[in-house]
Design a protein around this motif. Structure first.
Motif, PDB file in Angstrom:
ATOM      1  N   ALA A 283      36.852   7.054  -0.161  1.00 34.76           N
ATOM      2  CA  ALA A 283      36.853   6.775  -1.599  1.00 34.76           C
ATOM      3  C   ALA A 283      36.787   5.260  -1.770  1.00 34.76           C
ATOM      4  O   ALA A 283      37.711   4.537  -1.380  1.00 34.76           O
ATOM      5  CB  ALA A 283      38.119   7.336  -2.250  1.00 34.76           C
ATOM      6  N   ILE A 284      35.687   4.771  -2.327  1.00 36.10           N
ATOM      7  CA  ILE A 284      35.411   3.331  -2.347  1.00 36.10           C
ATOM      8  C   ILE A 284      35.316   2.826  -3.776  1.00 36.10           C
ATOM      9  O   ILE A 284      34.632   3.413  -4.620  1.00 36.10           O
ATOM     10  CB  ILE A 284      34.087   3.021  -1.616  1.00 36.10           C
ATOM     11  N   THR A 285      36.012   1.725  -4.044  1.00 39.08           N
ATOM     12  CA  THR A 285      35.768   0.935  -5.258  1.00 39.08           C
ATOM     13  C   THR A 285      35.358  -0.462  -4.804  1.00 39.08           C
ATOM     14  O   THR A 285      35.968  -1.021  -3.882  1.00 39.08           O
ATOM     15  CB  THR A 285      37.025   0.845  -6.140  1.00 39.08           C
ATOM     16  N   PHE A 286      34.326  -0.997  -5.400  1.00 38.92           N
ATOM     17  CA  PHE A 286      33.856  -2.323  -4.970  1.00 38.92           C
ATOM     18  C   PHE A 286      33.064  -2.974  -6.088  1.00 38.92           C
ATOM     19  O   PHE A 286      32.181  -2.357  -6.692  1.00 38.92           O
ATOM     20  CB  PHE A 286      32.984  -2.215  -3.722  1.00 38.92           C
ATOM     21  N   GLY A 293      37.729 -13.528  -2.441  1.00 38.77           N
ATOM     22  CA  GLY A 293      38.912 -12.944  -3.050  1.00 38.77           C
ATOM     23  C   GLY A 293      38.814 -11.436  -3.052  1.00 38.77           C
ATOM     24  O   GLY A 293      37.930 -10.837  -2.410  1.00 38.77           O
ATOM     25  N   PRO A 294      39.715 -10.749  -3.773  1.00 37.75           N
ATOM     26  CA  PRO A 294      39.700  -9.281  -3.821  1.00 37.75           C
ATOM     27  C   PRO A 294      38.372  -8.749  -4.327  1.00 37.75           C
ATOM     28  O   PRO A 294      37.767  -9.294  -5.252  1.00 37.75           O
ATOM     29  CB  PRO A 294      40.849  -8.962  -4.782  1.00 37.75           C
ATOM     30  N   ALA A 295      37.931  -7.637  -3.679  1.00 35.50           N
ATOM     31  CA  ALA A 295      36.636  -7.067  -4.048  1.00 35.50           C
ATOM     32  C   ALA A 295      36.710  -5.564  -4.291  1.00 35.50           C
ATOM     33  O   ALA A 295      35.722  -4.958  -4.710  1.00 35.50           O
ATOM     34  CB  ALA A 295      35.601  -7.357  -2.963  1.00 35.50           C
ATOM     35  N   ALA A 330      43.547  11.208  10.501  1.00 35.27           N
ATOM     36  CA  ALA A 330      43.929   9.791  10.548  1.00 35.27           C
ATOM     37  C   ALA A 330      43.594   9.196   9.182  1.00 35.27           C
ATOM     38  O   ALA A 330      42.694   9.686   8.481  1.00 35.27           O
ATOM     39  CB  ALA A 330      43.182   9.060  11.650  1.00 35.27           C
ATOM     40  N   GLN A 331      44.324   8.120   8.812  1.00 34.88           N
ATOM     41  CA  GLN A 331      44.179   7.566   7.472  1.00 34.88           C
ATOM     42  C   GLN A 331      44.073   6.047   7.531  1.00 34.88           C
ATOM     43  O   GLN A 331      44.789   5.401   8.298  1.00 34.88           O
ATOM     44  CB  GLN A 331      45.383   7.947   6.611  1.00 34.88           C
ATOM     45  N   PHE A 332      43.169   5.493   6.739  1.00 33.18           N
ATOM     46  CA  PHE A 332      43.033   4.051   6.605  1.00 33.18           C
ATOM     47  C   PHE A 332      42.953   3.727   5.114  1.00 33.18           C
ATOM     48  O   PHE A 332      41.988   4.086   4.442  1.00 33.18           O
ATOM     49  CB  PHE A 332      41.794   3.555   7.341  1.00 33.18           C
ATOM     50  N   GLU A 333      44.007   3.068   4.596  1.00 34.59           N
ATOM     51  CA  GLU A 333      44.047   2.668   3.187  1.00 34.59           C
ATOM     52  C   GLU A 333      43.996   1.146   3.139  1.00 34.59           C
ATOM     53  O   GLU A 333      44.952   0.483   3.570  1.00 34.59           O
ATOM     54  CB  GLU A 333      45.312   3.185   2.516  1.00 34.59           C
ATOM     55  N   ALA A 334      42.903   0.615   2.645  1.00 33.88           N
ATOM     56  CA  ALA A 334      42.694  -0.828   2.755  1.00 33.88           C
ATOM     57  C   ALA A 334      42.221  -1.437   1.447  1.00 33.88           C
ATOM     58  O   ALA A 334      41.582  -0.780   0.616  1.00 33.88           O
ATOM     59  CB  ALA A 334      41.669  -1.122   3.850  1.00 33.88           C
ATOM     60  N   ASP A 335      42.542  -2.716   1.297  1.00 36.32           N
ATOM     61  CA  ASP A 335      41.980  -3.529   0.222  1.00 36.32           C
ATOM     62  C   ASP A 335      40.787  -4.291   0.782  1.00 36.32           C
ATOM     63  O   ASP A 335      40.813  -4.751   1.941  1.00 36.32           O
ATOM     64  CB  ASP A 335      43.027  -4.505  -0.310  1.00 36.32           C
ATOM     65  N   LEU A 336      39.768  -4.418  -0.027  1.00 33.99           N
ATOM     66  CA  LEU A 336      38.552  -5.107   0.394  1.00 33.99           C
ATOM     67  C   LEU A 336      38.568  -6.540  -0.133  1.00 33.99           C
ATOM     68  O   LEU A 336      38.948  -6.791  -1.287  1.00 33.99           O
ATOM     69  CB  LEU A 336      37.319  -4.373  -0.129  1.00 33.99           C
ATOM     70  N   PHE A 337      38.166  -7.463   0.740  1.00 30.06           N
ATOM     71  CA  PHE A 337      38.154  -8.882   0.376  1.00 30.06           C
ATOM     72  C   PHE A 337      36.828  -9.506   0.777  1.00 30.06           C
ATOM     73  O   PHE A 337      36.273  -9.188   1.829  1.00 30.06           O
ATOM     74  CB  PHE A 337      39.290  -9.633   1.088  1.00 30.06           C
ATOM     75  N   LYS A 338      36.374 -10.405  -0.083  1.00 28.69           N
ATOM     76  CA  LYS A 338      35.259 -11.264   0.282  1.00 28.69           C
ATOM     77  C   LYS A 338      35.842 -12.541   0.844  1.00 28.69           C
ATOM     78  O   LYS A 338      36.770 -13.120   0.285  1.00 28.69           O
ATOM     79  CB  LYS A 338      34.401 -11.581  -0.941  1.00 28.69           C
ATOM     80  N   GLU A 340      34.996 -16.374   3.213  1.00 29.28           N
ATOM     81  CA  GLU A 340      34.003 -17.453   3.272  1.00 29.28           C
ATOM     82  C   GLU A 340      32.792 -17.058   4.115  1.00 29.28           C
ATOM     83  O   GLU A 340      31.687 -17.567   3.905  1.00 29.28           O
ATOM     84  CB  GLU A 340      34.641 -18.727   3.842  1.00 29.28           C
ATOM     85  N   THR A 341      33.008 -16.165   5.079  1.00 27.51           N
ATOM     86  CA  THR A 341      31.937 -15.842   6.037  1.00 27.51           C
ATOM     87  C   THR A 341      31.459 -14.401   5.947  1.00 27.51           C
ATOM     88  O   THR A 341      30.498 -14.030   6.607  1.00 27.51           O
ATOM     89  CB  THR A 341      32.410 -16.112   7.471  1.00 27.51           C
ATOM     90  N   GLY A 342      32.131 -13.569   5.178  1.00 24.70           N
ATOM     91  CA  GLY A 342      31.732 -12.174   5.126  1.00 24.70           C
ATOM     92  C   GLY A 342      32.709 -11.359   4.307  1.00 24.70           C
ATOM     93  O   GLY A 342      33.126 -11.771   3.219  1.00 24.70           O
ATOM     94  N   TYR A 343      33.100 -10.200   4.859  1.00 19.95           N
ATOM     95  CA  TYR A 343      34.005  -9.298   4.156  1.00 19.95           C
ATOM     96  C   TYR A 343      35.025  -8.741   5.140  1.00 19.95           C
ATOM     97  O   TYR A 343      34.791  -8.676   6.349  1.00 19.95           O
ATOM     98  CB  TYR A 343      33.233  -8.148   3.509  1.00 19.95           C
ATOM     99  N   GLU A 344      36.172  -8.297   4.615  1.00 21.85           N
ATOM    100  CA  GLU A 344      37.215  -7.691   5.426  1.00 21.85           C
ATOM    101  C   GLU A 344      37.862  -6.538   4.670  1.00 21.85           C
ATOM    102  O   GLU A 344      38.004  -6.586   3.437  1.00 21.85           O
ATOM    103  CB  GLU A 344      38.302  -8.707   5.790  1.00 21.85           C
ATOM    104  N   ALA A 345      38.251  -5.506   5.448  1.00 24.99           N
ATOM    105  CA  ALA A 345      39.080  -4.421   4.919  1.00 24.99           C
ATOM    106  C   ALA A 345      40.452  -4.577   5.568  1.00 24.99           C
ATOM    107  O   ALA A 345      40.567  -4.511   6.800  1.00 24.99           O
ATOM    108  CB  ALA A 345      38.469  -3.070   5.258  1.00 24.99           C
TER     109      ALA A 345
END
Length: 412
Positions: A283-286, A293-295, A330-338, A340-345
């Motif tokens: 389930a993705i919000t972006f 910052g937060p994405a 298995a479960q992965f609940e993450a916040d997405l961030f932009k 300086e070099t890319g993106y991270e969960a």
């Protein structure tokens, strides 16, 4: 003693090939049988093998494969030498049924010496990891892809053709002993080292009947194997294991995944083995921010039992590894961030009953309402209590590489 054959006796080169082949076969067969018995323990998800058992089975399989490949090349050399040589005639050529049987068995043996190791080599090349061939020339074969289905097919062919080899070898030995003990002729003596005063064989005519008979035997064995269902199921999955397969429901998401791959790569006995989960949801919000910052966010659920990991799939589902029956997801609940070099969960990953904060770096190609994402990270299996019975990296590496690639479209 002559190097070459004559019409009545075998030369030293042919004798050397014969006894070298016999030594290799009588080495490869017991190695394979013992290793296969150990494999039943290794691939049983209800049993937790020790590192000593895994190492022993791997060593035996490696020796078996190495000897088998040697048989293949020795057999080719033997056949090439044989076609350049005079073939000593049968001393019992006047006994037509016995001569037909002898020549049919010889064709079965020659064919088996090529087909059995070749199908075993194909099985090895199509499989991932576990028990390498002990040589410096690589583990793969041209035009043989890594494929569990192909590995199962060639493994079944290898086993069925092996029984033809064993039966032919038994008949060959029985025939030689019959000539030596009952008939008391020179059939066996002319293949023994040293000179043999073998009589001149009677005049004989070679027909294609033994070749046709040998082909009929191979067809009958393969047809019988098909009729018994040997080709209709996996060699290491008897279908009796209940891994608590979780049926994942569709989730509401701002972005719908069109296609994607969630893979893991482990290191088994120093060789990589890659598998993938076929059932997972996200389930993705972006929303693309103007600055780092937060994405958005992502909530990923993975059905553990949907993992395909080659020949060790069932073992991976066992209690000492993923324990899919008790922990089906298995479960992965993450916040997405932009960044300086890319993106991270960034967020908690839960496997079994262990939760760890992780960071998944990923790249993103955003074109209007379509996004293509690719990312990877490394996990330590021991941090999630996976494979605790193997506390060293002798058989199973600590690092598990997780890779994810997907394409999603924004819902309207």
């Amino acid at each position: 003693m002559s190097l070459s054959n004559t019409s009545s006796s075998y030369g030293s080169v042919t004798k050397a090939f014969h006894w070298l082949t016999a030594l290799l076969i009588l080495t490869a067969l017991p190695l394979g049988w013992i290793a296969n018995d150990l494999a039943h323990v290794l691939f049983d998800p209800t049993v937790t093998p020790t590192e000593a058992q895994i190492a022993r089975a791997a060593n035996l399989f490696s020796l078996h494969k190495t000897v088998g490949v040697t048989v293949f090349f020795v057999a080719l050399a033997r056949i090439l030498w044989a076609v350049t040589q005079t073939k000593p005639g049968l001393l019992n050529a006047d006994n037509k049924p016995e001569a037909l049987a002898a020549e049919t068995v010889h064709w079965l043996l020659y064919g088996s010496l090529v087909l059995v190791p070749l199908t075993g080599w194909f099985h090895h090349a199509a499989s991932e990891g576990f028990a390498p061939i002990l040589w410096p020339f690589g583990q793969n074969l041209p035009f043989v892809p890594k494929s569990l289905g192909l590995a199962e097919l060639t493994g079944t062919l290898h086993e069925l053709l092996m029984w033809v080899l064993v039966a032919s070898l038994g008949l060959h030995i029985a025939g030689a002993l019959k000539h030596h003990i009952v008939d008391k002729d020179s059939t066996l003596r002319r293949m023994l080292p040293g000179r043999s005063d073998a009589p001149q064989p009677p005049q004989q005519h070679h027909s294609p009947v033994p070749v046709v008979a040998a082909l009929a035997v191979w067809v009958a064995v393969l047809t019988g194997g098909w009729a018994m269902g040997e080709f209709s199921h996996g060699r290491h999955d008897n279908g009796d294991h209940d891994h608590g397969d979780a049926q994942l429901a569709e989730v509401q998401s701002d972005w719908q995944i069109q296609d994607g791959t969630l893979s893991i790569t482990i290191s088994q006995l120093g060789s990589p083995v890659t598998g993938a989960f076929s059932d997972w949801t996200a389930a993705i919000t972006f929303d693309e921010p103007d600055a780092p910052g937060p994405a958005g966010s992502v909530d990923v659920t993975i059905a553990i039992a949907s993992l395909s990991l080659g020949t060790v799939t069932d073992q991976a589902m066992g209690a000492d590894f993923f324990d899919a029956t008790q922990f089906p997801t298995a479960q992965f609940e993450a916040d997405l961030f932009k960044t300086e070099t890319g993106y991270e969960a960034r967020g908690p990953l839960t496997i079994r009953d262990k939760t760890m904060e992780i960071v998944l770096p990923f790249s993103l190609d955003l074109q209007d309402n379509t996004a293509a994402m690719s990312g990877a990270l490394e996990l330590n299996r021991l941090e999630f209590d996976v494979g605790t019975s193997q506390p060293t990296e002798d058989s199973l590496g600590f690092v598990v590489t997780v890779g994810v690639e997907l394409t999603a479209t924004r819902t309207q």
